[in-house]
Scaffold this motif. Structure first.
Motif, short mmCIF file in Angstrom:
data_model
loop_
_atom_site.label_atom_id
_atom_site.label_comp_id
_atom_site.label_asym_id
_atom_site.label_seq_id
_atom_site.Cartn_x
_atom_site.Cartn_y
_atom_site.Cartn_z
N LEU A 57 0.07 2.80 6.72
CA LEU A 57 0.74 3.30 5.51
C LEU A 57 0.99 4.80 5.64
CD1 LEU A 57 1.75 3.03 2.57
CD2 LEU A 57 -0.62 3.11 1.82
N LYS A 58 -0.01 5.54 6.12
CA LYS A 58 0.13 6.99 6.34
C LYS A 58 1.26 7.27 7.33
CE LYS A 58 -3.73 8.53 4.18
NZ LYS A 58 -3.65 9.40 3.00
N LEU A 59 1.40 6.39 8.31
CA LEU A 59 2.44 6.54 9.34
C LEU A 59 3.79 5.98 8.89
CD1 LEU A 59 0.29 5.58 12.46
CD2 LEU A 59 1.21 7.86 11.96
N ARG A 60 3.85 5.50 7.64
CA ARG A 60 5.07 4.94 7.05
C ARG A 60 5.53 3.66 7.77
NH1 ARG A 60 5.26 6.03 2.56
NH2 ARG A 60 7.49 5.68 2.36
N ARG A 61 4.60 2.97 8.41
CA ARG A 61 4.93 1.71 9.07
C ARG A 61 4.56 0.58 8.10
NH1 ARG A 61 2.53 3.01 15.05
NH2 ARG A 61 2.69 0.77 15.32
N LEU A 62 5.40 0.44 7.07
CA LEU A 62 5.05 -0.39 5.91
C LEU A 62 4.93 -1.88 6.23
CD1 LEU A 62 7.17 1.31 3.08
CD2 LEU A 62 4.82 1.79 3.76
N ALA A 63 5.84 -2.40 7.02
CA ALA A 63 5.80 -3.85 7.33
C ALA A 63 4.52 -4.22 8.06
CB ALA A 63 7.03 -4.25 8.14
N GLU A 64 4.12 -3.39 9.02
CA GLU A 64 2.88 -3.66 9.77
C GLU A 64 1.66 -3.51 8.87
OE1 GLU A 64 2.96 -1.70 13.92
OE2 GLU A 64 4.65 -0.84 12.84
N ALA A 65 1.70 -2.49 8.02
CA ALA A 65 0.59 -2.25 7.09
C ALA A 65 0.42 -3.44 6.16
CB ALA A 65 0.85 -0.98 6.29
N GLU A 66 1.55 -3.94 5.66
CA GLU A 66 1.51 -5.09 4.75
C GLU A 66 0.96 -6.32 5.47
OE1 GLU A 66 4.37 -7.75 1.80
OE2 GLU A 66 5.21 -5.99 2.79
N ALA A 67 1.38 -6.52 6.70
CA ALA A 67 0.90 -7.69 7.47
C ALA A 67 -0.61 -7.64 7.66
CB ALA A 67 1.61 -7.75 8.82
N ALA A 77 -10.44 -13.21 0.49
CA ALA A 77 -9.62 -12.98 -0.71
C ALA A 77 -10.33 -12.14 -1.77
CB ALA A 77 -9.19 -14.32 -1.31
N THR A 78 -11.63 -11.89 -1.59
CA THR A 78 -12.37 -11.07 -2.56
C THR A 78 -12.41 -9.60 -2.13
OG1 THR A 78 -14.52 -11.41 -1.51
CG2 THR A 78 -13.85 -13.01 -3.19
N TYR A 79 -11.78 -9.26 -1.02
CA TYR A 79 -11.77 -7.88 -0.55
C TYR A 79 -10.70 -7.11 -1.33
CZ TYR A 79 -11.54 -3.91 2.70
OH TYR A 79 -11.54 -2.65 3.25
N HIS A 80 -11.13 -6.48 -2.44
CA HIS A 80 -10.18 -5.87 -3.38
C HIS A 80 -9.35 -4.75 -2.77
CE1 HIS A 80 -12.51 -2.15 -4.32
NE2 HIS A 80 -13.49 -2.90 -3.90
N LYS A 81 -9.92 -4.03 -1.79
CA LYS A 81 -9.17 -2.92 -1.18
C LYS A 81 -7.90 -3.41 -0.47
CE LYS A 81 -12.94 0.37 -0.52
NZ LYS A 81 -13.80 1.01 0.50
N ALA A 82 -7.95 -4.60 0.09
CA ALA A 82 -6.76 -5.14 0.77
C ALA A 82 -5.66 -5.44 -0.25
CB ALA A 82 -7.11 -6.39 1.56
N TRP A 83 -6.04 -5.99 -1.40
CA TRP A 83 -5.06 -6.24 -2.47
C TRP A 83 -4.49 -4.91 -2.97
CZ3 TRP A 83 -3.37 -11.01 -3.57
CH2 TRP A 83 -4.21 -12.11 -3.30
N HIS A 84 -5.37 -3.94 -3.20
CA HIS A 84 -4.97 -2.63 -3.72
C HIS A 84 -4.01 -1.94 -2.74
CE1 HIS A 84 -6.46 1.29 -5.86
NE2 HIS A 84 -5.15 1.25 -5.73
N ARG A 85 -4.38 -1.93 -1.45
CA ARG A 85 -3.54 -1.28 -0.44
C ARG A 85 -2.21 -1.99 -0.29
NH1 ARG A 85 -8.69 0.01 3.43
NH2 ARG A 85 -9.50 1.58 2.00
#
Length: 131
Positions: A57-67, A77-85
């Motif tokens: 995300l910092k590197l603006r590589r959004l598609a990879e970050a999302e994947a 699925a309970t890892y809230h940071k992944a949902w938040h990010r």
């Protein structure tokens, strides 16, 4: 694969580099951590993916970050940071409805003022978009 311990060591190195804002080096380190991680691991994989997503995300590589976030959510699925990010990534990408859904999912797991602000921001942006 390597061992869980080895992967944790690589992750810690990545975290240290992240704190120094060395995004490219941190990215390489988290990737290495994933490479040495046993394939059946469920303890560390989502944490490392979540960290790597933040660097991407910092590197603006959004598609990879999302994947990476999506993979982390699939593992835990309970890892809230992944949902938040993933919400932050989708918000950056202008996909406000999807961002909002992710923020709400994160908030359902672990409510926070930060998430409440993100939800309000998403709703406000959606309101602007409709007018």
């Amino acid at each position: 694969g390597g061992s869980l311990e080895e992967a944790r060591v690589e992750k810690q190195k990545g975290n240290a580099l992240f704190k120094q804002n060395s995004w490219d080096a941190a990215l390489a380190q988290y990737t290495k951590a994933l490479d040495v991680l046993p394939h059946n691991d469920t303890e560390e994989v989502h944490l490392i993916l979540g960290n790597r997503a933040l660097v991407l995300l910092k590197l603006r590589r959004l598609a990879e970050a999302e994947a990476d976030c999506t993979r982390a959510i699939e593992v835990n699925a309970t890892y809230h940071k992944a949902w938040h990010r993933r919400g932050l990534i989708r918000f950056e990408d202008g996909r406000l409805e999807e961002a909002l859904q992710d923020f709400i999912a994160a908030s359902a797991i672990e409510p926070s003022q930060d998430l409440d602000r993100q939800i309000q921001k998403s709703l406000a942006s959606l309101g602007d978009k409709d007018s």
